[in-house]
Scaffold this motif. Structure first.
Motif, PDB file in Angstrom:
ATOM      1  N   ARG A 228       0.836  -1.203   0.000  1.00  0.00           N
ATOM      2  CA  ARG A 228       0.000   0.000   0.000  1.00  0.00           C
ATOM      3  C   ARG A 228       0.870   1.252   0.000  1.00  0.00           C
ATOM      4  O   ARG A 228       0.547   2.248  -0.640  1.00  0.00           O
ATOM      5  CB  ARG A 228      -0.903  -0.036   1.232  1.00  0.00           C
ATOM      6  N   LEU A 241      -7.859   4.739  -1.935  1.00  0.00           N
ATOM      7  CA  LEU A 241      -7.698   3.615  -1.016  1.00  0.00           C
ATOM      8  C   LEU A 241      -8.913   3.540  -0.096  1.00  0.00           C
ATOM      9  O   LEU A 241      -9.275   4.537   0.543  1.00  0.00           O
ATOM     10  CB  LEU A 241      -6.426   3.779  -0.181  1.00  0.00           C
ATOM     11  N   PHE A 242      -9.560   2.376  -0.042  1.00  0.00           N
ATOM     12  CA  PHE A 242     -10.763   2.188   0.780  1.00  0.00           C
ATOM     13  C   PHE A 242     -10.639   0.903   1.596  1.00  0.00           C
ATOM     14  O   PHE A 242     -10.268  -0.144   1.052  1.00  0.00           O
ATOM     15  CB  PHE A 242     -12.020   2.075  -0.105  1.00  0.00           C
ATOM     16  N   GLU A 243     -10.937   0.992   2.880  1.00  0.00           N
ATOM     17  CA  GLU A 243     -11.003  -0.210   3.705  1.00  0.00           C
ATOM     18  C   GLU A 243     -12.306  -0.938   3.386  1.00  0.00           C
ATOM     19  O   GLU A 243     -13.395  -0.367   3.520  1.00  0.00           O
ATOM     20  CB  GLU A 243     -10.939   0.158   5.187  1.00  0.00           C
ATOM     21  N   THR A 245     -14.372  -5.057   3.007  1.00  0.00           N
ATOM     22  CA  THR A 245     -14.443  -6.493   3.271  1.00  0.00           C
ATOM     23  C   THR A 245     -15.320  -7.101   2.179  1.00  0.00           C
ATOM     24  O   THR A 245     -16.545  -7.052   2.258  1.00  0.00           O
ATOM     25  CB  THR A 245     -15.052  -6.783   4.662  1.00  0.00           C
ATOM     26  N   ALA A 276     -10.597  -8.706   5.684  1.00  0.00           N
ATOM     27  CA  ALA A 276     -10.398  -7.270   5.905  1.00  0.00           C
ATOM     28  C   ALA A 276      -9.208  -6.808   5.067  1.00  0.00           C
ATOM     29  O   ALA A 276      -8.077  -7.244   5.286  1.00  0.00           O
ATOM     30  CB  ALA A 276     -10.143  -6.988   7.378  1.00  0.00           C
ATOM     31  N   CYS A 277      -9.450  -5.948   4.086  1.00  0.00           N
ATOM     32  CA  CYS A 277      -8.385  -5.520   3.202  1.00  0.00           C
ATOM     33  C   CYS A 277      -8.602  -4.068   2.777  1.00  0.00           C
ATOM     34  O   CYS A 277      -9.558  -3.407   3.201  1.00  0.00           O
ATOM     35  CB  CYS A 277      -8.274  -6.440   1.985  1.00  0.00           C
ATOM     36  N   VAL A 278      -7.698  -3.584   1.949  1.00  0.00           N
ATOM     37  CA  VAL A 278      -7.791  -2.232   1.404  1.00  0.00           C
ATOM     38  C   VAL A 278      -7.861  -2.341  -0.111  1.00  0.00           C
ATOM     39  O   VAL A 278      -7.016  -3.001  -0.727  1.00  0.00           O
ATOM     40  CB  VAL A 278      -6.583  -1.378   1.830  1.00  0.00           C
ATOM     41  N   ASP A 355      -3.428  -6.161   2.230  1.00  0.00           N
ATOM     42  CA  ASP A 355      -3.820  -6.606   3.561  1.00  0.00           C
ATOM     43  C   ASP A 355      -3.963  -5.389   4.469  1.00  0.00           C
ATOM     44  O   ASP A 355      -3.085  -4.529   4.514  1.00  0.00           O
ATOM     45  CB  ASP A 355      -2.767  -7.550   4.130  1.00  0.00           C
ATOM     46  N   ARG A 356      -5.077  -5.328   5.197  1.00  0.00           N
ATOM     47  CA  ARG A 356      -5.354  -4.127   5.996  1.00  0.00           C
ATOM     48  C   ARG A 356      -4.354  -3.951   7.130  1.00  0.00           C
ATOM     49  O   ARG A 356      -3.999  -2.827   7.496  1.00  0.00           O
ATOM     50  CB  ARG A 356      -6.775  -4.175   6.562  1.00  0.00           C
ATOM     51  N   GLY A 359      -0.387  -4.107   5.099  1.00  0.00           N
ATOM     52  CA  GLY A 359      -0.230  -3.254   3.918  1.00  0.00           C
ATOM     53  C   GLY A 359       0.338  -3.984   2.717  1.00  0.00           C
ATOM     54  O   GLY A 359       0.481  -3.404   1.633  1.00  0.00           O
TER      55      GLY A 359
END
Length: 362
Positions: A228, A241-243, A245, A276-278, A355-356, A359
């Motif tokens: 990231r 960039l957005f969090e 799922t 849970a990712c970005v 990966d949240r 990164g």
């Protein structure tokens, strides 16, 4: 054997670690751009290669020989600095000739080599000028000529375009690749301008927290960032960039929630369900339309601005989440000052997931 090989290089000043186990291999004749933010250790790395600093740990090999075992003058390495570092009491000619005089080369050969490099860099007409009589662009070329005049095997360029204006920077980005090829030297070019990195490097080394987060081709760094942080460093406007799922929706398509609303992903996203990712989307890969699209995200265009030959639109989803979209130049869209309702979709194959927690690219 690589021309330059660095293994486990560490350097700290007090409690601040600038280089932390850095590894690097550069082939002969390659141009590697070292890219990173201010204070990331770029100049410290160059100074180790030039022999101006001793590492706390690790090795620097040039042609397989430990750099520390060879005097700085015998390494075949030249360095140009961002502040030009010209001798104020010397003319441009004498500044350029100084490395040759230090090698006790005869005057006829000095005159010939200085003239050759000055003509190549288009400063032959100012060789009799002192530094105070030169423009910043001419000072930069003089500094570069001084580095190139003895035809070094390796050139270290420490952000050489930082102190020149935009026009000179643009011109030199076009000229540098030809110069590097003409001399056949291995080049390490330091910059914190991602445009320079993409324009000049055969490869780019992205320096983060004292080591390289990614070393890749310009296209690889931009289109396939491995973290990231790397994705965030390249691009203007920056990557969205957005969090999220990802979940499977009706019909089996994967979808995410952005701004409290649903966006259907155009890619299969295998193995991402419930993770849970970005989600990373570059503005040019986010499409805006005033016509409803299946699975599109309802948005409102808040503003639009022309940038070169593209128009950048600021979009806002339901609960205020902002997205940046870039499209080919659209004078009508760019001239709008009122809000415009529409829909955002993603270009298939261009979604990035990180990966949240770590990164790292998924």
């Amino acid at each position: 054997m690589p021309h330059l090989s660095i293994s486990g290089l560490c350097k700290a000043f007090g409690k601040k670690k600038l280089l932390d186990g850095l590894d690097l291999a550069v082939e002969r004749g390659e141009c590697l751009v070292v890219f990173g933010g201010s204070g990331s250790g770029k100049t410290t790395l160059l100074r180790h290669i030039a022999g101006l600093l001793e590492p706390d740990a690790g090795t620097v090999l040039i042609d397989g020989q430990r750099a520390g075992d060879v005097s700085a003058q015998q390494r075949g390495v030249a360095m140009a600095f961002q502040n030009f570092a010209l001798y104020p009491h010397m003319t441009a000619f004498e500044n350029i000739a100084s490395p040759l005089r230090a090698r006790a080369i005869d005057e006829a050969r000095i005159a010939r080599q200085v003239q050759e490099v000055a003509e190549l860099l288009r400063i032959a007409h100012v060789l009799d000028h002192s530094p105070r009589q030169l423009s910043n662009g001419q000072k930069q070329r003089t500094s570069l000529a001084r580095s190139l005049v003895h035809k070094p095997q390796m050139i270290l360029l420490d952000d050489p375009l930082r102190n020149v204006d935009a026009k000179i920077r643009f011109e030199m980005r076009l000229e540098f690749p030809k110069l590097f090829k003409a001399f056949g030297s291995t080049v390490l070019y330091v910059t914190q301008d991602y445009r320079e990195a993409l324009a000049l490097g055969d490869r780019i080394g992205v320096l983060v927290d004292g080591c390289f987060a990614q070393i890749d081709s310009p296209a690889g760094v931009y289109r396939n960032p491995q973290s990231r942080e790397v994705a965030r460093l390249f691009g203007d406007p920056p990557i969205n960039l957005f969090e999220v799922t990802p979940q499977r929706g009706p019909g089996g398509a994967m979808q995410v929630q952005i701004g409290g609303q649903t966006l259907v992903l155009p890619d299969p996203c295998t193995g991402l369900q419930g993770r849970a990712c970005v989600l990373g989307v570059r503005p040019e890969d986010l499409l805006f339309s005033t016509e409803a699209q299946p699975g599109a995200l309802p948005v409102t265009m808040e503003a639009a601005m022309p940038i070169n030959v593209r128009t950048v639109a600021l979009l806002k989803a339901g609960d205020g989440a902002e997205l940046l979209a870039s499209r080919p130049e659209d004078p009508v869209l760019a001239a709008r000052r009122e809000r415009l309702g529409g829909f955002a979709t993603l270009v298939p194959g261009r979604c990035m997931f990180f990966d949240r927690a770590s990164g790292a690219r998924i």
